[in-house]
Design a protein around this motif. Structure first.
Motif, PDB file in Angstrom:
ATOM      1  N   ASP A  34       3.098 -14.132 -53.944  1.00 41.48           N
ATOM      2  CA  ASP A  34       2.050 -14.149 -52.907  1.00 41.48           C
ATOM      3  C   ASP A  34       2.671 -13.548 -51.656  1.00 41.48           C
ATOM      4  O   ASP A  34       3.777 -13.950 -51.265  1.00 41.48           O
ATOM      5  CB  ASP A  34       1.635 -15.588 -52.554  1.00 41.48           C
ATOM      6  N   LEU A  35       1.958 -12.625 -51.024  1.00 40.83           N
ATOM      7  CA  LEU A  35       2.551 -11.961 -49.855  1.00 40.83           C
ATOM      8  C   LEU A  35       1.440 -11.414 -48.976  1.00 40.83           C
ATOM      9  O   LEU A  35       0.452 -10.861 -49.471  1.00 40.83           O
ATOM     10  CB  LEU A  35       3.445 -10.803 -50.345  1.00 40.83           C
ATOM     11  N   SER A  36       1.624 -11.568 -47.664  1.00 47.75           N
ATOM     12  CA  SER A  36       0.637 -11.039 -46.729  1.00 47.75           C
ATOM     13  C   SER A  36       1.390 -10.312 -45.615  1.00 47.75           C
ATOM     14  O   SER A  36       2.272 -10.893 -44.978  1.00 47.75           O
ATOM     15  CB  SER A  36      -0.161 -12.218 -46.168  1.00 47.75           C
ATOM     16  N   ILE A  37       1.052  -9.051 -45.401  1.00 45.30           N
ATOM     17  CA  ILE A  37       1.737  -8.270 -44.362  1.00 45.30           C
ATOM     18  C   ILE A  37       0.683  -7.690 -43.426  1.00 45.30           C
ATOM     19  O   ILE A  37      -0.234  -6.985 -43.850  1.00 45.30           O
ATOM     20  CB  ILE A  37       2.573  -7.131 -44.990  1.00 45.30           C
ATOM     21  N   GLY A  38       0.823  -8.019 -42.138  1.00 44.62           N
ATOM     22  CA  GLY A  38      -0.176  -7.586 -41.160  1.00 44.62           C
ATOM     23  C   GLY A  38       0.139  -6.225 -40.560  1.00 44.62           C
ATOM     24  O   GLY A  38       1.238  -5.670 -40.731  1.00 44.62           O
ATOM     25  N   LYS A  39      -0.837  -5.694 -39.837  1.00 42.78           N
ATOM     26  CA  LYS A  39      -0.688  -4.403 -39.152  1.00 42.78           C
ATOM     27  C   LYS A  39       0.446  -4.490 -38.128  1.00 42.78           C
ATOM     28  O   LYS A  39       0.635  -5.518 -37.484  1.00 42.78           O
ATOM     29  CB  LYS A  39      -2.017  -4.115 -38.447  1.00 42.78           C
ATOM     30  N   GLY A  40       1.199  -3.420 -38.016  1.00 37.72           N
ATOM     31  CA  GLY A  40       2.261  -3.360 -37.014  1.00 37.72           C
ATOM     32  C   GLY A  40       3.576  -3.968 -37.473  1.00 37.72           C
ATOM     33  O   GLY A  40       4.534  -4.020 -36.706  1.00 37.72           O
ATOM     34  N   GLU A  41       3.624  -4.424 -38.727  1.00 36.88           N
ATOM     35  CA  GLU A  41       4.884  -4.989 -39.236  1.00 36.88           C
ATOM     36  C   GLU A  41       5.761  -3.884 -39.829  1.00 36.88           C
ATOM     37  O   GLU A  41       5.258  -2.921 -40.408  1.00 36.88           O
ATOM     38  CB  GLU A  41       4.613  -6.009 -40.361  1.00 36.88           C
ATOM     39  N   LEU A  42       7.061  -4.077 -39.697  1.00 42.69           N
ATOM     40  CA  LEU A  42       8.003  -3.270 -40.487  1.00 42.69           C
ATOM     41  C   LEU A  42       8.653  -4.271 -41.439  1.00 42.69           C
ATOM     42  O   LEU A  42       9.570  -5.000 -41.067  1.00 42.69           O
ATOM     43  CB  LEU A  42       9.030  -2.592 -39.582  1.00 42.69           C
ATOM     44  N   PHE A  43       8.080  -4.354 -42.620  1.00 38.10           N
ATOM     45  CA  PHE A  43       8.466  -5.393 -43.574  1.00 38.10           C
ATOM     46  C   PHE A  43       9.531  -4.856 -44.530  1.00 38.10           C
ATOM     47  O   PHE A  43       9.377  -3.769 -45.096  1.00 38.10           O
ATOM     48  CB  PHE A  43       7.231  -5.833 -44.371  1.00 38.10           C
ATOM     49  N   GLY A  44      10.589  -5.618 -44.703  1.00 36.93           N
ATOM     50  CA  GLY A  44      11.645  -5.218 -45.633  1.00 36.93           C
ATOM     51  C   GLY A  44      11.686  -6.154 -46.822  1.00 36.93           C
ATOM     52  O   GLY A  44      11.823  -7.372 -46.655  1.00 36.93           O
ATOM     53  N   LEU A  45      11.541  -5.589 -48.013  1.00 38.40           N
ATOM     54  CA  LEU A  45      11.685  -6.397 -49.233  1.00 38.40           C
ATOM     55  C   LEU A  45      13.132  -6.258 -49.699  1.00 38.40           C
ATOM     56  O   LEU A  45      13.581  -5.168 -50.062  1.00 38.40           O
ATOM     57  CB  LEU A  45      10.719  -5.900 -50.312  1.00 38.40           C
ATOM     58  N   LEU A  46      13.848  -7.367 -49.638  1.00 37.79           N
ATOM     59  CA  LEU A  46      15.272  -7.364 -49.979  1.00 37.79           C
ATOM     60  C   LEU A  46      15.477  -8.055 -51.313  1.00 37.79           C
ATOM     61  O   LEU A  46      14.747  -8.991 -51.650  1.00 37.79           O
ATOM     62  CB  LEU A  46      16.074  -8.142 -48.937  1.00 37.79           C
ATOM     63  N   GLY A  47      16.486  -7.614 -52.012  1.00 39.11           N
ATOM     64  CA  GLY A  47      16.808  -8.303 -53.262  1.00 39.11           C
ATOM     65  C   GLY A  47      17.916  -7.573 -53.981  1.00 39.11           C
ATOM     66  O   GLY A  47      18.102  -6.372 -53.785  1.00 39.11           O
ATOM     67  N   PRO A  48      18.655  -8.293 -54.802  1.00 40.24           N
ATOM     68  CA  PRO A  48      19.727  -7.644 -55.554  1.00 40.24           C
ATOM     69  C   PRO A  48      19.179  -6.662 -56.586  1.00 40.24           C
ATOM     70  O   PRO A  48      17.965  -6.617 -56.816  1.00 40.24           O
ATOM     71  CB  PRO A  48      20.448  -8.811 -56.235  1.00 40.24           C
ATOM     72  N   ASN A  49      20.051  -5.906 -57.201  1.00 44.17           N
ATOM     73  CA  ASN A  49      19.631  -4.957 -58.238  1.00 44.17           C
ATOM     74  C   ASN A  49      18.841  -5.686 -59.312  1.00 44.17           C
ATOM     75  O   ASN A  49      19.198  -6.794 -59.728  1.00 44.17           O
ATOM     76  CB  ASN A  49      20.855  -4.293 -58.907  1.00 44.17           C
TER      77      ASN A  49
END
Ligand SMILES: Nc1ncnc2c1ncn2[C@@H]1O[C@H](COP(=O)(O)OP(=O)(O)OP(=O)(O)O)[C@@H](O)[C@H]1O
Length: 254
Positions: free
Chosen positions: A21-36
């Motif tokens: 579940d994920l919600s990203i609003g306008k004006g965000e610089l969202f980084g999805l991080l995770g290992p290989n």
């Protein structure tokens, strides 16, 4: 800008994404991080309509991606993982080609601006196959932002770029969101996320195990790398623990 509910993806027996579940609003610089292998690219492929989820819903730009993936691709700037421009076009032909697909008018000037920005105008007549990897990445970056999309989704934005170009791109991305754009990036380079993102999500073995703002005082107080490693390595212990005691609640690291 991005609304994801219960998103899962199986490749055969392998579950790459698990109930996100994920919600990203306008004006965000969202980084999805995770290992290989944690599911970042799979998430991006689903968000951009390249692959279908096994279950769950996703809306990008208010559009149901499953119903209208082409409309999403029209609106959103995308740099897929390891994608390279077509070998048989010159760099300039490629950008012109993208501009036409994007139905842009007077695109020559917009294309020239990108050659200048990345300092490779002298190679605009070279075939893409003859460009260095870094220059091909610059071209991919240019094609994604050529039509000034409200939302850009980028898998590993700084891959193959030298430090000077990395700085330029980071400044560009920060400026883009300051001017109202929204950007989703995936990366396993923590420094990048820490430096430019306004919010992050950490995905581990397909599960989103953390989301939060970078300016969250709790996160600010912590060593970012330590936080990430705790999250991922503690999750390892937790998941072993779960396997032994399936009913146990899973606490998030604090
Ligand atoms: N086409 C595919 N067929 C089968 N399994 C796949 C496929 N693509 C990805 N996977 C598996 O799904 C899981 C998630 O892969 P994914 O590429 O999304 O991870 P990632 O976080 O982007 O990894 P990396 O940082 O190494 O690029 C991995 O176990 C991977 O092996």
């Amino acid at each position: 800008m991005i609304e994801v509910k219960g998103l899962s993806k199986f490749y055969g027996q392998t579950q790459a994404v698990d109930g996100v579940d994920l919600s990203i609003g306008k004006g965000e610089l969202f980084g999805l991080l995770g290992p290989n292998g944690s599911g970042k690219t799979t998430m991006i492929k689903m968000l951009t309509g390249q692959i279908k989820p096994t279950s769950g819903t996703l809306r990008v730009h208010g559009i149901n991606v499953l119903e209208d993936p082409l409309r999403v691709r029209e609106l959103v700037g995308v740099i897929p993982e390891q994608e390279t421009p077509p070998s048989f076009l010159t760099a300039e032909e490629y950008l012109h080609f993208v501009a036409k697909i994007r139905k842009m008018e007077h695109y020559e000037e917009a294309c020239s601006k990108w050659f200048d920005f990345f300092d490779f105008a002298d190679q605009k007549d070279s075939l893409c196959k003859d460009l260095s990897r870094g220059t091909r990445q610059k071209l991919m970056f240019a094609q994604a932002f050529l039509h000034e999309p409200e939302l850009a989704i980028i898998d590993e934005p700084l891959i193959n770029l030298d430090p000077v170009m990395q700085k330029k791109v980071k400044d560009f991305l920060k400026g883009y969101v300051n001017n109202g754009g929204t950007i989703f990036i995936s990366t396993h380079i923590l420094e990048i996320a820490k430096e430019i993102c306004t919010s992050i999500g950490v995905i581990y073995r397909g599960k989103l195990v953390y989301t939060g703002r970078l300016d969250d005082p709790g996160l600010q107080k912590r060593n970012f790398e330590g936080f990430f490693l705790d999250l991922v390595s503690r999750r390892k212990e937790i998941s072993n623990d779960i396997m032994q005691k399936p009913t146990k609640e899973v606490p998030l690291p604090v």
